[in-house]
Write a protein that holds these residues in place. Sequence first.
Motif, PDB file in Angstrom:
ATOM      1  N   VAL A 122       0.852  -1.192   0.000  1.00 48.70           N
ATOM      2  CA  VAL A 122       0.000   0.000   0.000  1.00 48.70           C
ATOM      3  C   VAL A 122       0.886   1.239   0.000  1.00 48.70           C
ATOM      4  N   GLY A 123       0.275   2.371  -0.367  1.00 52.10           N
ATOM      5  CA  GLY A 123       1.006   3.625  -0.394  1.00 52.10           C
ATOM      6  C   GLY A 123       1.268   4.162   1.002  1.00 52.10           C
ATOM      7  N   GLY A 124       2.386   4.903   1.131  1.00 50.95           N
ATOM      8  CA  GLY A 124       2.740   5.550   2.390  1.00 50.95           C
ATOM      9  C   GLY A 124       2.852   7.049   2.185  1.00 50.95           C
ATOM     10  N   PHE A 125       4.042   7.616   2.399  1.00 49.00           N
ATOM     11  CA  PHE A 125       4.288   9.040   2.201  1.00 49.00           C
ATOM     12  C   PHE A 125       5.086   9.226   0.905  1.00 49.00           C
ATOM     13  N   GLY A 126       4.862  10.339   0.230  1.00 48.05           N
ATOM     14  CA  GLY A 126       5.575  10.601  -1.009  1.00 48.05           C
ATOM     15  C   GLY A 126       5.443   9.427  -1.965  1.00 48.05           C
ATOM     16  N   ASP A 127       6.584   8.983  -2.520  1.00 48.20           N
ATOM     17  CA  ASP A 127       6.603   7.815  -3.397  1.00 48.20           C
ATOM     18  C   ASP A 127       7.057   6.557  -2.666  1.00 48.20           C
ATOM     19  N   VAL A 128       7.069   6.591  -1.336  1.00 44.08           N
ATOM     20  CA  VAL A 128       7.446   5.425  -0.527  1.00 44.08           C
ATOM     21  C   VAL A 128       6.203   4.582  -0.254  1.00 44.08           C
ATOM     22  N   THR A 129       6.339   3.278  -0.444  1.00 48.70           N
ATOM     23  CA  THR A 129       5.226   2.369  -0.183  1.00 48.70           C
ATOM     24  C   THR A 129       5.571   1.461   0.988  1.00 48.70           C
ATOM     25  N   HIS A 130       4.541   0.758   1.487  1.00 45.49           N
ATOM     26  CA  HIS A 130       4.720  -0.189   2.586  1.00 45.49           C
ATOM     27  C   HIS A 130       4.325  -1.584   2.127  1.00 45.49           C
ATOM     28  N   ARG A 131       5.266  -2.488   2.218  1.00 46.20           N
ATOM     29  CA  ARG A 131       5.006  -3.900   1.910  1.00 46.20           C
ATOM     30  C   ARG A 131       4.591  -4.588   3.201  1.00 46.20           C
ATOM     31  N   LEU A 132       3.480  -5.277   3.175  1.00 53.69           N
ATOM     32  CA  LEU A 132       2.961  -5.997   4.328  1.00 53.69           C
ATOM     33  C   LEU A 132       3.361  -7.458   4.158  1.00 53.69           C
ATOM     34  N   VAL A 133       4.120  -7.979   5.106  1.00 60.86           N
ATOM     35  CA  VAL A 133       4.735  -9.300   4.949  1.00 60.86           C
ATOM     36  C   VAL A 133       4.311 -10.205   6.100  1.00 60.86           C
ATOM     37  N   GLN A 134       3.734 -11.339   5.759  1.00 58.55           N
ATOM     38  CA  GLN A 134       3.332 -12.350   6.748  1.00 58.55           C
ATOM     39  C   GLN A 134       4.157 -13.607   6.503  1.00 58.55           C
ATOM     40  N   ARG A 135       4.915 -14.010   7.491  1.00 59.40           N
ATOM     41  CA  ARG A 135       5.780 -15.178   7.363  1.00 59.40           C
ATOM     42  C   ARG A 135       5.279 -16.299   8.275  1.00 59.40           C
ATOM     43  N   ALA A 136       5.360 -17.531   7.789  1.00 61.68           N
ATOM     44  CA  ALA A 136       4.958 -18.681   8.601  1.00 61.68           C
ATOM     45  C   ALA A 136       5.954 -18.871   9.738  1.00 61.68           C
ATOM     46  N   ALA A 137       5.471 -19.341  10.875  1.00 62.08           N
ATOM     47  CA  ALA A 137       6.346 -19.591  12.023  1.00 62.08           C
ATOM     48  C   ALA A 137       7.445 -20.569  11.633  1.00 62.08           C
ATOM     49  N   ILE A 233      16.333  20.582   5.880  1.00 61.68           N
ATOM     50  CA  ILE A 233      15.114  19.884   5.484  1.00 61.68           C
ATOM     51  C   ILE A 233      14.612  20.423   4.145  1.00 61.68           C
ATOM     52  N   ASP A 234      14.689  21.738   3.984  1.00 57.17           N
ATOM     53  CA  ASP A 234      14.308  22.339   2.711  1.00 57.17           C
ATOM     54  C   ASP A 234      15.224  21.828   1.590  1.00 57.17           C
ATOM     55  N   ASP A 235      16.514  21.701   1.887  1.00 59.62           N
ATOM     56  CA  ASP A 235      17.450  21.184   0.889  1.00 59.62           C
ATOM     57  C   ASP A 235      17.078  19.765   0.476  1.00 59.62           C
ATOM     58  N   PHE A 236      16.764  18.916   1.459  1.00 58.22           N
ATOM     59  CA  PHE A 236      16.389  17.540   1.132  1.00 58.22           C
ATOM     60  C   PHE A 236      15.180  17.522   0.210  1.00 58.22           C
ATOM     61  N   LEU A 237      14.148  18.276   0.569  1.00 57.80           N
ATOM     62  CA  LEU A 237      12.911  18.262  -0.207  1.00 57.80           C
ATOM     63  C   LEU A 237      13.143  18.751  -1.633  1.00 57.80           C
ATOM     64  N   ALA A 238      14.056  19.707  -1.793  1.00 62.39           N
ATOM     65  CA  ALA A 238      14.352  20.216  -3.130  1.00 62.39           C
ATOM     66  C   ALA A 238      15.167  19.210  -3.932  1.00 62.39           C
ATOM     67  N   TRP A 239      16.208  18.648  -3.318  1.00 55.16           N
ATOM     68  CA  TRP A 239      17.104  17.746  -4.053  1.00 55.16           C
ATOM     69  C   TRP A 239      16.479  16.369  -4.272  1.00 55.16           C
ATOM     70  N   HIS A 240      15.652  15.924  -3.332  1.00 50.11           N
ATOM     71  CA  HIS A 240      14.969  14.637  -3.464  1.00 50.11           C
ATOM     72  C   HIS A 240      13.704  14.772  -4.315  1.00 50.11           C
ATOM     73  N   GLU A 241      13.249  15.991  -4.486  1.00 47.53           N
ATOM     74  CA  GLU A 241      12.005  16.283  -5.212  1.00 47.53           C
ATOM     75  C   GLU A 241      10.795  15.686  -4.502  1.00 47.53           C
ATOM     76  N   GLY A 242      10.636  16.077  -3.235  1.00 51.73           N
ATOM     77  CA  GLY A 242       9.460  15.651  -2.485  1.00 51.73           C
ATOM     78  C   GLY A 242       9.797  14.895  -1.227  1.00 51.73           C
ATOM     79  N   ALA A 243       8.733  14.446  -0.544  1.00 48.06           N
ATOM     80  CA  ALA A 243       8.888  13.720   0.718  1.00 48.06           C
ATOM     81  C   ALA A 243       9.681  12.439   0.518  1.00 48.06           C
ATOM     82  N   GLY A 244      10.425  12.046   1.550  1.00 45.25           N
ATOM     83  CA  GLY A 244      11.182  10.808   1.456  1.00 45.25           C
ATOM     84  C   GLY A 244      11.930  10.499   2.740  1.00 45.25           C
ATOM     85  N   VAL A 245      12.608   9.361   2.748  1.00 43.45           N
ATOM     86  CA  VAL A 245      13.392   8.931   3.904  1.00 43.45           C
ATOM     87  C   VAL A 245      14.743   9.631   3.860  1.00 43.45           C
TER      88      VAL A 245
END
Length: 366
Positions: A122-137, A233-245
């Motif tokens: 599913v989508g998260g913030f910016g272009d970052v998504t979240h993978r939901l992972v279920q592993r067997a015991a 923070i402003d530099d990151f947003l400009a150089w990364h072109e949006g929200a990100g880690v």
Amino acid sequence: MQILGTDHIELYVGDARAAAEQLCAGYGFHVYGQGGPETGLAGQRSVLLGQRDIRVLLTSGLSSGHRASRYVAQHGDGVAVVAFGCTDAEAAFAAAVDGGAAPVEAPRRIGRGADEVVVAEVGGFGDVTHRLVQRAAGGTAFLPGLLDTSMAPAGPVEEDLLHTIDHAAVCLPAGELDATVAFYERAFGFEMIFQEYIEVGEQGMQSQVVQSPSGGVTFTLIQPDISRRAGQIDDFLAWHEGAGVQHIAFSTHDIVAAVRTLGARGVEFAQTPGSYYDMLPSRLGDVDVPVADLRPLGILVDRDHWGQMYQIFAKSTHIRRTYFNELIDRHGARTFGTSNIPALYAAKERELAAVRDTTLSEGSAL
């Protein structure tokens, strides 16, 4: 449904093999798997790295239309997926979508028996998504059938110095902080556990920390105060072109040994002025790790109600100077060392003032 922790992070990079070599050589990661079109990973080349409980997947697109290629073209190398381990991926997917998350990939089952894995995205913030992972015991396969893991170490490597992913720091455009916090509360059941306003000279930023109820996933969310002077923070947003880690913090149980070892391997860390350590006794009192060990390495220290925390930031190796890594060693502390920012700034100002005074006195003596 319960989110257990950070199952893995996935970075989209221009060259997965080169990025893997850098992390293995500098940070001591090991190759746990690799794959591409020949293993069922259509249009991409991926390398899985591991160390203790940390898993980092590096992916490069093999065509301009691949999702990873598009990400790198816009943002440069960076964290594109933060995967959550959970008890029921289908339920987590449904709850997240009901809570406003954009569906990216419906739940699907990979592998069989003890190695079966259920994944969704599913989508998260910016272009970052979240993978939901279920592993067997008891299951040990990462993505069964999609990665060749025959080269993985047979068991834990004793000399590994990094243990877990402590948190991810996320930069957000101004005005998006409250809505992002509400989104994680609504879609994933996270809780806002800490907030503060940070002043650094003429700059300002607002920070809120959200965490899963299990405590296994933590995001430090930061937005700039645009009424103040623009800063990092402003530099990151400009150089990364949006929200990100902005950075991932890896936990260690001996930060002095970790910094010495990684430094000897070529990892460069941010420098800390000597006056920072001159101020430590008055700011924090006695600390667990001798200042004589902290000072030459540039390790920062902070204290909260629960204990002490030691941290250091590696210099970014990315061409845009956006993403970087942090090492963190918690001695009971639960917060994130944000008082180090004004303390470090004040120390640097004192150091610069001393240099200016010395220069002026020398000039007047001529």
